[in-house]
Scaffold this active site. Structure first.
Site, PDB file in Angstrom:
ATOM      1  N   ASP A  51       0.866  -1.541   0.252  1.00  0.00           N
ATOM      2  CA  ASP A  51       0.199   0.426  -0.050  1.00  0.00           C
ATOM      3  C   ASP A  51       1.278   1.255  -0.215  1.00  0.00           C
ATOM      4  OD1 ASP A  51      -2.017   2.303   0.397  1.00  0.00           O
ATOM      5  OD2 ASP A  51      -3.248   0.263   1.281  1.00  0.00           O
ATOM      6  N   THR A  84      -7.371   4.283  -0.862  1.00  0.00           N
ATOM      7  CA  THR A  84      -6.916   2.632  -0.916  1.00  0.00           C
ATOM      8  C   THR A  84      -7.928   1.806  -1.088  1.00  0.00           C
ATOM      9  OG1 THR A  84      -5.508   2.969   0.304  1.00  0.00           O
ATOM     10  CG2 THR A  84      -6.560   1.332   0.592  1.00  0.00           C
ATOM     11  N   TYR A 116      -9.875  -9.356   7.470  1.00  0.00           N
ATOM     12  CA  TYR A 116      -8.739  -8.325   7.631  1.00  0.00           C
ATOM     13  C   TYR A 116      -8.431  -7.958   9.315  1.00  0.00           C
ATOM     14  CZ  TYR A 116      -6.147  -4.177   7.406  1.00  0.00           C
ATOM     15  OH  TYR A 116      -5.592  -3.389   7.659  1.00  0.00           O
ATOM     16  N   HIS A 161      -2.660  11.170   0.298  1.00  0.00           N
ATOM     17  CA  HIS A 161      -2.584  10.261  -0.920  1.00  0.00           C
ATOM     18  C   HIS A 161      -4.370  10.587  -1.317  1.00  0.00           C
ATOM     19  CE1 HIS A 161      -4.303   7.239  -0.015  1.00  0.00           C
ATOM     20  NE2 HIS A 161      -3.045   6.940   1.360  1.00  0.00           N
TER      21      HIS A 161
HETATM   22 ZN   LIG Z   1      -3.705   3.134  -0.187  1.00  0.00          ZN
END
Ligand SMILES: [Zn+2]
Ligand SMILES: *[C@@H]1O[C@H](CO)[C@@H](O)[C@H](O)[C@H]1NC(C)=O
Ligand SMILES: *[C@@H]1O[C@H](CO)[C@@H](O)[C@H](O)[C@H]1NC(C)=O
Ligand SMILES: *[C@@H]1O[C@H](CO)[C@@H](O)[C@H](O)[C@H]1NC(C)=O
Ligand SMILES: *[C@@H]1O[C@H](CO)[C@@H](O)[C@H](O)[C@H]1NC(C)=O
Ligand SMILES: *[C@@H]1O[C@H](CO)[C@@H](O)[C@H](O)[C@H]1NC(C)=O
Ligand SMILES: *[C@@H]1O[C@H](CO)[C@@H](O)[C@H](O)[C@H]1NC(C)=O
Ligand SMILES: *[C@@H]1O[C@H](CO)[C@@H](O)[C@H](O)[C@H]1NC(C)=O
Length: 453
Positions: free
Chosen positions: A34, A70, A154, A336
């Protein structure tokens, strides 16, 4: 002549690439680290990753999808769709009709995922194939009533080692065999947010750790005898850029909180006005010069981010490095989510295995192009998507691909070959025309009439 060259080369390709044994189905492991910004590769050392690339292919920049977050980008990689078409349009979403909420902690309702069909589901619908997943977003959700045969719920606290152990175990001993597998790791994203990508010292340490994990991955695959036959793609969802406490956009200075609901905040805010959209829009429009404000119908077409009910009536897009806040201090040093035309938002892609060339470098593809390439490798019929298979042909051993420098090289080469051939033919003709007088002379010799004039 062009035809001749193409024939020659396609012949070469079929003869040399034809050994890929079609008896065994191809296997593919898709890995995401990631937040691995493309230019980390140029600015830091990655001995293990560079070894991987030396024996495989590298795409230096992958143009990802807007918004560069993401969940949306991981889903684009495995569906080949823009966000407006696969429905995961942010890490935080709200659906006005059903009043449902989505966040990275509450992502298990298939409702959010069912607008698309990810590759692990398609793979599993083929007879005698299964999929396995170590944490890729969406792999623990029954999308179209299907989870991968092998998956993990997860949890960020499961170590890389355990994810790797289990995914390789599933790749080795499963029946029907696992032909598609994913592996996800949270770094270097987590540290990129915490320190900011310009913190060289901390990023150096974290990126070395990431490279060591890649070393571990390759080592494990070799030890288990998976390395030669498994195709491995290592890529990421987005990059990272430096933020600053001097680059804050405080919405509270422009508009009363009670007039709208904030579905997502920064660097792309999703705004749902309570009563009067025009009024909210007019106030936000003049709020800060470092933020673009769009009514949903005016979102630039290049974002492919408009045609979905989950995209709110107004979106705010901060300029690179700027952070949208509600009267708070800077939350993170790196972020981001910004405009996907910014190179700081782009990840890279590297790949190794029987499907890929060895030692080939390519400048750029789109993240939506990865899906049709993976379908090709696995022999799956892709669902309708926004990718272009042609963009990845140069990476693949079984494809005919040509780029401009190569084309020029081939034309020059062909000219040289033709010239040489012509010369040879001329020489041969000259040689062939010589013996005639001799044979006559010989006859004359037999006639005992010597070589006197
Ligand atoms: Zn990410
Ligand atoms: C072709 O495949 C066979 C077995 O699958 C293998 O032993 C051989 O080395 C391969 N040849 C080439 C040129 O790759
Ligand atoms: C699926 O696998 C089983 C057992 O491994 C085999 O008998 C069967 O022929 C396979 N089916 C196909 C379509 O390959
Ligand atoms: C990994 O595999 C081991 C052994 O089968 C199992 O005990 C463990 O729960 C698995 N880990 C995860 C996260 O699924
Ligand atoms: C994931 O979590 C659900 C709900 O807690 C549980 O029923 C399921 O068995 C878990 N699956 C795996 C593979 O751990
Ligand atoms: C911002 O928060 C502070 C307290 O943290 C408060 O005094 C101030 O009035 C707030 N400003 C706005 C515009 O809401
Ligand atoms: C919304 O606000 C605009 C600008 O303040 C105003 O002109 C318009 O009449 C309002 N519309 C409604 C439905 O209240
Ligand atoms: C992306 O692909 C989907 C599925 O084919 C299609 O509906 C959509 O119009 C495409 N988007 C663009 C911008 O071409």
């Amino acid at each position: 002549m062009k035809l001749l060259v193409i024939l020659l080369f396609s012949g070469l390709i079929t003869c040399c690439g034809g050994n890929s044994s079609h008896s065994l189905p191809s296997k593919l492991l898709l890995v995401s680290f990631d937040g691995f910004r493309a230019d980390y590769l140029q600015n830091y050392e990655f001995p293990h990753l560079q070894n991987f690339i030396k024996e495989g292919v590298l795409v230096e920049h992958v143009k990802n999808v807007f918004i560069t977050k993401t969940f949306p980008n991981h889903y684009s990689i495995v569906t080949g769709l823009y966000e407006e078409s696969h429905g995961i349009v942010a890490n935080s979403m709200y659906d006005v009709i059903t009043k449902k909420h989505f966040s990275d902690f509450d992502d298990k309702d298939p409702f959010w995922w069912n607008e698309a069909v990810p590759i692990w589901v398609t793979n599993q619908l083929q007879e005698n194939r299964s999929s396995a997943a170590a944490m890729w977003p969406g792999t623990d959700v029954p999308i179209h009533n299907t989870t991968p045969s092998y998956f993990m719920n997860y949890s960020s606290s499961v170590s890389f080692e355990e994810r790797l152990n289990n995914i390789t175990m599933w790749l080795m001993n499963s029946n029907p065999p696992v032909t598609f597998a994913t592996l996800y790791w949270e770094e270097p994203d987590a540290s990129g947010h915490k320190y900011g990508p310009e913190d060289k010292e901390n990023m150096y340490r974290v990126l070395k750790e990431v490279d060591d994990l890649i070393g571990e991955l390759v080592h494990r695959l070799k030890v288990l005898g998976l390395w030669e036959n498994l195709n491995v793609i290592i890529t990421s969802d987005h990059g990272m850029t430096q933020c600053s406490k001097d680059k804050l956009i405080n919405l509270d200075l422009c508009i009363d909180r009670s007039s709208y609901t904030l579905v997502d905040l920064t660097p792309v805010a999703a705004v749902l006005p309570k009563i009067n959209t025009t009024e909210v829009y007019n106030k936000l429009k003049v709020c800060n010069p470092h933020m673009n404000v769009y009514l949903k119908e005016d979102i630039p077409a290049r974002f492919h981010y408009q045609h979905n009910d989950r995209i709110q009536p107004i979106i705010l897009v901060a300029d690179e490095g700027w952070t949208i806040v509600l009267n708070k201090s800077l939350p993170k040093l790196g972020d981001h989510g910004y405009d996907n035309s910014l190179s700081s938002m782009h990840p890279f892609l590297a790949a190794h295995g029987p499907a890929f060339h060895k030692g080939y470098k390519h400048s750029t593809i789109n993240s939506v192009d990865i899906y049709p390439m993976m379908c090709h490798i696995l022999g799956l019929k892709p669902h309708p998507n926004n990718g272009t298979f042609g963009h990845t042909k140069c990476l693949l051993v079984d494809q005919w691909c040509i780029n401009l420098p190569e084309a020029i090289g081939i034309v020059i080469g062909a000219l040289l070959v033709l010239t040489t051939l012509t010369c040879l033919i001329i020489i041969m003709q000259n040689r062939l025309s010589v013996p005639r007088p001799f044979s006559r002379l010989q006859l004359q010799e037999d006639d005992d009439d010597p070589l006197i004039e």
